[in-house]
Design a protein around this motif. Structure first.
Motif, PDB file in Angstrom:
ATOM      1  N   ARG A   1      34.115  48.432  27.401  1.00  0.00           N
ATOM      2  CA  ARG A   1      33.127  49.158  26.604  1.00  0.00           C
ATOM      3  C   ARG A   1      33.665  49.494  25.218  1.00  0.00           C
ATOM      4  NH1 ARG A   1      32.252  53.026  31.710  1.00  0.00           N
ATOM      5  NH2 ARG A   1      30.850  51.694  32.929  1.00  0.00           N
ATOM      6  N   ALA A   2      34.985  49.667  25.143  1.00  0.00           N
ATOM      7  CA  ALA A   2      35.611  49.995  23.859  1.00  0.00           C
ATOM      8  C   ALA A   2      35.892  48.749  23.018  1.00  0.00           C
ATOM      9  CB  ALA A   2      36.911  50.756  24.105  1.00  0.00           C
ATOM     10  N   GLY A   3      35.531  47.578  23.532  1.00  0.00           N
ATOM     11  CA  GLY A   3      35.779  46.340  22.803  1.00  0.00           C
ATOM     12  C   GLY A   3      37.225  45.888  22.845  1.00  0.00           C
ATOM     13  N   ARG A   4      38.006  46.444  23.775  1.00  0.00           N
ATOM     14  CA  ARG A   4      39.415  46.085  23.897  1.00  0.00           C
ATOM     15  C   ARG A   4      39.541  45.027  25.010  1.00  0.00           C
ATOM     16  NH1 ARG A   4      41.980  52.155  23.755  1.00  0.00           N
ATOM     17  NH2 ARG A   4      43.849  51.037  24.502  1.00  0.00           N
ATOM     18  N   TYR A   5      39.090  43.831  24.687  1.00  0.00           N
ATOM     19  CA  TYR A   5      38.885  42.799  25.697  1.00  0.00           C
ATOM     20  C   TYR A   5      40.168  42.265  26.329  1.00  0.00           C
ATOM     21  CZ  TYR A   5      34.265  43.093  23.625  1.00  0.00           C
ATOM     22  OH  TYR A   5      33.058  43.563  23.159  1.00  0.00           O
ATOM     23  N   PRO A   6      41.266  42.063  25.580  1.00  0.00           N
ATOM     24  CA  PRO A   6      42.493  41.607  26.247  1.00  0.00           C
ATOM     25  C   PRO A   6      42.977  42.605  27.308  1.00  0.00           C
ATOM     26  CG  PRO A   6      42.636  41.239  23.885  1.00  0.00           C
ATOM     27  CD  PRO A   6      41.419  42.084  24.103  1.00  0.00           C
ATOM     28  N   GLU A   7      42.897  43.907  26.998  1.00  0.00           N
ATOM     29  CA  GLU A   7      43.311  44.914  27.970  1.00  0.00           C
ATOM     30  C   GLU A   7      42.358  44.951  29.156  1.00  0.00           C
ATOM     31  OE1 GLU A   7      45.019  48.494  25.282  1.00  0.00           O
ATOM     32  OE2 GLU A   7      43.299  47.415  24.465  1.00  0.00           O
ATOM     33  N   ALA A   8      41.074  44.792  28.884  1.00  0.00           N
ATOM     34  CA  ALA A   8      40.090  44.755  29.965  1.00  0.00           C
ATOM     35  C   ALA A   8      40.377  43.579  30.891  1.00  0.00           C
ATOM     36  CB  ALA A   8      38.680  44.655  29.389  1.00  0.00           C
ATOM     37  N   ARG A   9      40.632  42.417  30.298  1.00  0.00           N
ATOM     38  CA  ARG A   9      40.911  41.225  31.108  1.00  0.00           C
ATOM     39  C   ARG A   9      42.103  41.462  32.034  1.00  0.00           C
ATOM     40  NH1 ARG A   9      42.884  36.170  27.809  1.00  0.00           N
ATOM     41  NH2 ARG A   9      44.588  37.643  27.479  1.00  0.00           N
ATOM     42  N   ALA A  10      43.168  42.037  31.506  1.00  0.00           N
ATOM     43  CA  ALA A  10      44.367  42.272  32.311  1.00  0.00           C
ATOM     44  C   ALA A  10      44.076  43.206  33.481  1.00  0.00           C
ATOM     45  CB  ALA A  10      45.477  42.851  31.435  1.00  0.00           C
ATOM     46  N   LEU A  11      43.286  44.248  33.253  1.00  0.00           N
ATOM     47  CA  LEU A  11      42.970  45.197  34.328  1.00  0.00           C
ATOM     48  C   LEU A  11      42.053  44.573  35.364  1.00  0.00           C
ATOM     49  CD1 LEU A  11      43.937  48.133  34.733  1.00  0.00           C
ATOM     50  CD2 LEU A  11      44.337  47.273  32.430  1.00  0.00           C
ATOM     51  N   TYR A  12      41.073  43.799  34.923  1.00  0.00           N
ATOM     52  CA  TYR A  12      40.184  43.134  35.875  1.00  0.00           C
ATOM     53  C   TYR A  12      40.968  42.131  36.729  1.00  0.00           C
ATOM     54  CZ  TYR A  12      36.009  44.999  33.522  1.00  0.00           C
ATOM     55  OH  TYR A  12      35.032  45.825  33.014  1.00  0.00           O
ATOM     56  N   GLU A  13      41.907  41.420  36.117  1.00  0.00           N
ATOM     57  CA  GLU A  13      42.728  40.470  36.878  1.00  0.00           C
ATOM     58  C   GLU A  13      43.575  41.203  37.916  1.00  0.00           C
ATOM     59  OE1 GLU A  13      43.363  36.867  33.595  1.00  0.00           O
ATOM     60  OE2 GLU A  13      44.796  38.535  33.696  1.00  0.00           O
ATOM     61  N   GLN A  14      44.120  42.344  37.520  1.00  0.00           N
ATOM     62  CA  GLN A  14      44.926  43.131  38.452  1.00  0.00           C
ATOM     63  C   GLN A  14      44.071  43.626  39.617  1.00  0.00           C
ATOM     64  OE1 GLN A  14      46.897  46.493  36.657  1.00  0.00           O
ATOM     65  NE2 GLN A  14      47.701  47.258  38.583  1.00  0.00           N
ATOM     66  N   ALA A  15      42.907  44.184  39.302  1.00  0.00           N
ATOM     67  CA  ALA A  15      42.012  44.686  40.347  1.00  0.00           C
ATOM     68  C   ALA A  15      41.558  43.556  41.263  1.00  0.00           C
ATOM     69  CB  ALA A  15      40.806  45.382  39.722  1.00  0.00           C
ATOM     70  N   LEU A  16      41.268  42.402  40.680  1.00  0.00           N
ATOM     71  CA  LEU A  16      40.822  41.262  41.474  1.00  0.00           C
ATOM     72  C   LEU A  16      41.887  40.864  42.493  1.00  0.00           C
ATOM     73  CD1 LEU A  16      38.728  39.065  42.000  1.00  0.00           C
ATOM     74  CD2 LEU A  16      39.728  37.740  40.118  1.00  0.00           C
ATOM     75  N   ASP A  17      43.126  40.815  42.060  1.00  0.00           N
ATOM     76  CA  ASP A  17      44.225  40.496  42.985  1.00  0.00           C
ATOM     77  C   ASP A  17      44.310  41.538  44.102  1.00  0.00           C
ATOM     78  OD1 ASP A  17      44.900  38.246  41.570  1.00  0.00           O
ATOM     79  OD2 ASP A  17      46.533  39.203  40.459  1.00  0.00           O
ATOM     80  N   GLU A  18      44.146  42.798  43.745  1.00  0.00           N
ATOM     81  CA  GLU A  18      44.239  43.874  44.744  1.00  0.00           C
ATOM     82  C   GLU A  18      43.106  43.780  45.757  1.00  0.00           C
ATOM     83  OE1 GLU A  18      46.411  47.241  41.909  1.00  0.00           O
ATOM     84  OE2 GLU A  18      44.235  47.021  41.872  1.00  0.00           O
ATOM     85  N   PHE A  19      41.893  43.545  45.284  1.00  0.00           N
ATOM     86  CA  PHE A  19      40.757  43.453  46.203  1.00  0.00           C
ATOM     87  C   PHE A  19      40.868  42.224  47.098  1.00  0.00           C
ATOM     88  CE2 PHE A  19      38.429  46.168  43.001  1.00  0.00           C
ATOM     89  CZ  PHE A  19      38.263  47.251  43.851  1.00  0.00           C
ATOM     90  N   ARG A  20      41.338  41.123  46.553  1.00  0.00           N
ATOM     91  CA  ARG A  20      41.500  39.926  47.374  1.00  0.00           C
ATOM     92  C   ARG A  20      42.547  40.148  48.459  1.00  0.00           C
ATOM     93  NH1 ARG A  20      40.973  35.323  42.595  1.00  0.00           N
ATOM     94  NH2 ARG A  20      38.726  34.982  42.854  1.00  0.00           N
ATOM     95  N   ALA A  21      43.602  40.864  48.138  1.00  0.00           N
ATOM     96  CA  ALA A  21      44.636  41.156  49.127  1.00  0.00           C
ATOM     97  C   ALA A  21      44.076  42.008  50.263  1.00  0.00           C
ATOM     98  CB  ALA A  21      45.815  41.872  48.461  1.00  0.00           C
ATOM     99  N   MET A  22      43.081  42.856  49.935  1.00  0.00           N
ATOM    100  CA  MET A  22      42.463  43.722  50.945  1.00  0.00           C
ATOM    101  C   MET A  22      41.247  43.093  51.603  1.00  0.00           C
ATOM    102  SD  MET A  22      42.481  47.489  49.214  1.00  0.00           S
ATOM    103  CE  MET A  22      41.757  46.941  47.674  1.00  0.00           C
ATOM    104  N   ARG A  23      40.860  41.905  51.129  1.00  0.00           N
ATOM    105  CA  ARG A  23      39.646  41.238  51.606  1.00  0.00           C
ATOM    106  C   ARG A  23      38.448  42.171  51.471  1.00  0.00           C
ATOM    107  NH1 ARG A  23      40.970  39.424  57.478  1.00  0.00           N
ATOM    108  NH2 ARG A  23      38.922  38.421  57.324  1.00  0.00           N
ATOM    109  N   GLU A  24      38.278  42.698  50.270  1.00  0.00           N
ATOM    110  CA  GLU A  24      37.206  43.652  49.957  1.00  0.00           C
ATOM    111  C   GLU A  24      36.216  42.948  49.037  1.00  0.00           C
ATOM    112  OE1 GLU A  24      35.122  45.475  48.547  1.00  0.00           O
ATOM    113  OE2 GLU A  24      35.625  47.592  48.487  1.00  0.00           O
ATOM    114  N   PRO A  25      35.128  42.358  49.583  1.00  0.00           N
ATOM    115  CA  PRO A  25      34.264  41.482  48.783  1.00  0.00           C
ATOM    116  C   PRO A  25      33.500  42.175  47.666  1.00  0.00           C
ATOM    117  CG  PRO A  25      33.326  41.854  50.960  1.00  0.00           C
ATOM    118  CD  PRO A  25      34.710  42.421  50.984  1.00  0.00           C
ATOM    119  N   ARG A  26      33.104  43.417  47.864  1.00  0.00           N
ATOM    120  CA  ARG A  26      32.362  44.106  46.811  1.00  0.00           C
ATOM    121  C   ARG A  26      33.238  44.323  45.584  1.00  0.00           C
ATOM    122  NH1 ARG A  26      31.826  49.940  46.320  1.00  0.00           N
ATOM    123  NH2 ARG A  26      30.275  50.461  44.743  1.00  0.00           N
ATOM    124  N   GLY A  27      34.437  44.865  45.793  1.00  0.00           N
ATOM    125  CA  GLY A  27      35.351  45.079  44.678  1.00  0.00           C
ATOM    126  C   GLY A  27      35.760  43.782  44.023  1.00  0.00           C
TER     127      GLY A  27
END
Length: 347
Positions: free
Chosen positions: A260-286
């Motif tokens: 939302r703040a237009g800080r897209y490289p930082e957003a990308r890094a956090l989304y990638e981190q969260a995606l890895d975490e959710f996949r490890a937990m097999r949490e499809p919504r997240g």
């Protein structure tokens, strides 16, 4: 007035555990007590300690272990002819099913848990099971169907002075208002939830309330730094208590704030981190929500439009299959925001 928050899912010899106990500590204590109960042939105690084991596994994102544990708890409760313990096991199984995105199964198990809780005279597991049904509907975006149930459960929790359940209901109602665009109302409800949780020493509830406040502060006020500070405070609790799921959602929200703040490289890094975490937990919504944020961030960073369009089309199909109405609408908004047309659209 609300008393100190307690964890009714920690039963029998485990009632000394706190609502704020580290999940690794809960798992160790529960497993030890479960072994002792099984060796002694104490089915009721095995059901109760098995429930704590199941919940610790679930909250740590250990899906297979949680699935085995709640079913074993149910079998032990059935052998003990304990309806309330059977209800608690079904509640745990229904909550796990929702976490895995199996919403029809979640509703069936939670409905059975509510019925058994009522027949067994345990109003707490009945309330938790009804809350689980309400949360399932809310997550799917069926707000009209569950808003009244949320309000009913909030009134019951307030009447009994149950801080933890009051906080849960306030946060659920707040999320409905937030997703409906009523930001001021949502903020007030999250704020009340945070205050009650802090007073009752409910650190998990407090962390979720802070996440909700951060979301509103970001989307309504554009106050990026305050939102990040709230998320950092919540993250401390998530790490201390080993709340894997809550931590992943915290990281996903941090990605939202950066986006939302237009800080897209930082957003990308956090989304990638969260995606890895959710996949490890097999949490499809997240996982799906993190994929959506990542797709939007990559598009802003210059990703090919056809790749973005294909990713969003795939996500739309995933969310349709899971049954997440609100999240499916988010994909449609992302397609409009990024100027890409969905598959099959006519020009």
């Amino acid at each position: 007035m609300y008393g100190k928050a307690f964890a009714p899912e920690y039963q029998g010899a485990l009632t000394t555990l706190s609502v704020n106990s580290s999940l690794t500590d809960v798992l160790a204590a529960g497993a030890e007590q479960l072994r002792a109960a099984e060796e002694a042939g104490e089915h009721g105690e095995a059901a109760r300690s098995g429930l704590a084991v199941a919940e610790a596994h679930r909250r740590l994102g250990q899906v297979r272990e949680a699935d085995r544990a709640w079913k074993a708890s149910y079998r032990a409760a059935r052998d003990a002819d304990d309806l309330a313990a059977m209800a608690w096991a079904l509640w745990s199984g229904g909550t796990l099913a929702r976490q895995r995105g199996a919403f029809p199964l979640a509703r069936r198990l939670l409905g059975l848990a509510a019925e058994l809780g009522e027949h067994g005279g345990d109003i707490v597991v009945r309330g938790y099971s009804l809350a689980g049904l309400a949360e399932t509907g809310r997550i799917q975006g069926d707000y009209e169907a569950v808003a009244r149930l949320h309000e009913q459960l909030l009134a019951e929790a307030r009447r009994r002075g149950e801080a933890r359940h009051t906080v849960w209901a306030l946060e659920g109602i707040a999320q409905i208002h937030r997703n409906s665009g009523s930001y001021d109302t949502a903020f007030a409800l999250f704020e009340e939830a945070a205050e009650i949780a802090a007073g009752a020493e409910d650190r998990r509830g407090h962390a979720w309330a802070l996440r909700g406040l951060a979301d509103i502060v970001s989307v309504r006020d554009g106050d990026t730094e305050r939102a990040l500070a709230l998320l950092s405070e919540a993250e401390e609790t998530c790490r201390a208590m080993k709340l894997s799921g809550a931590l992943a959602y915290n990281h996903k929200m941090r990605g939202n704030v950066f986006y939302r703040a237009g800080r897209y490289p930082e957003a990308r890094a956090l989304y990638e981190q969260a995606l890895d975490e959710f996949r490890a937990m097999r949490e499809p919504r997240g996982e799906a929500l993190s994929r959506l944020g990542l797709a939007k961030s990559l598009a802003r960073l210059g990703r090919d439009r056809t790749e973005t369009a294909a990713e969003l089309d795939d996500l739309a199909g995933v969310l349709e299959r899971i049954g997440l109405r609100h999240a499916r609408e988010m994909v449609s908004r992302a397609q409009a925001e990024l100027g890409v047309e969905p598959a099959g659209a006519t020009r």
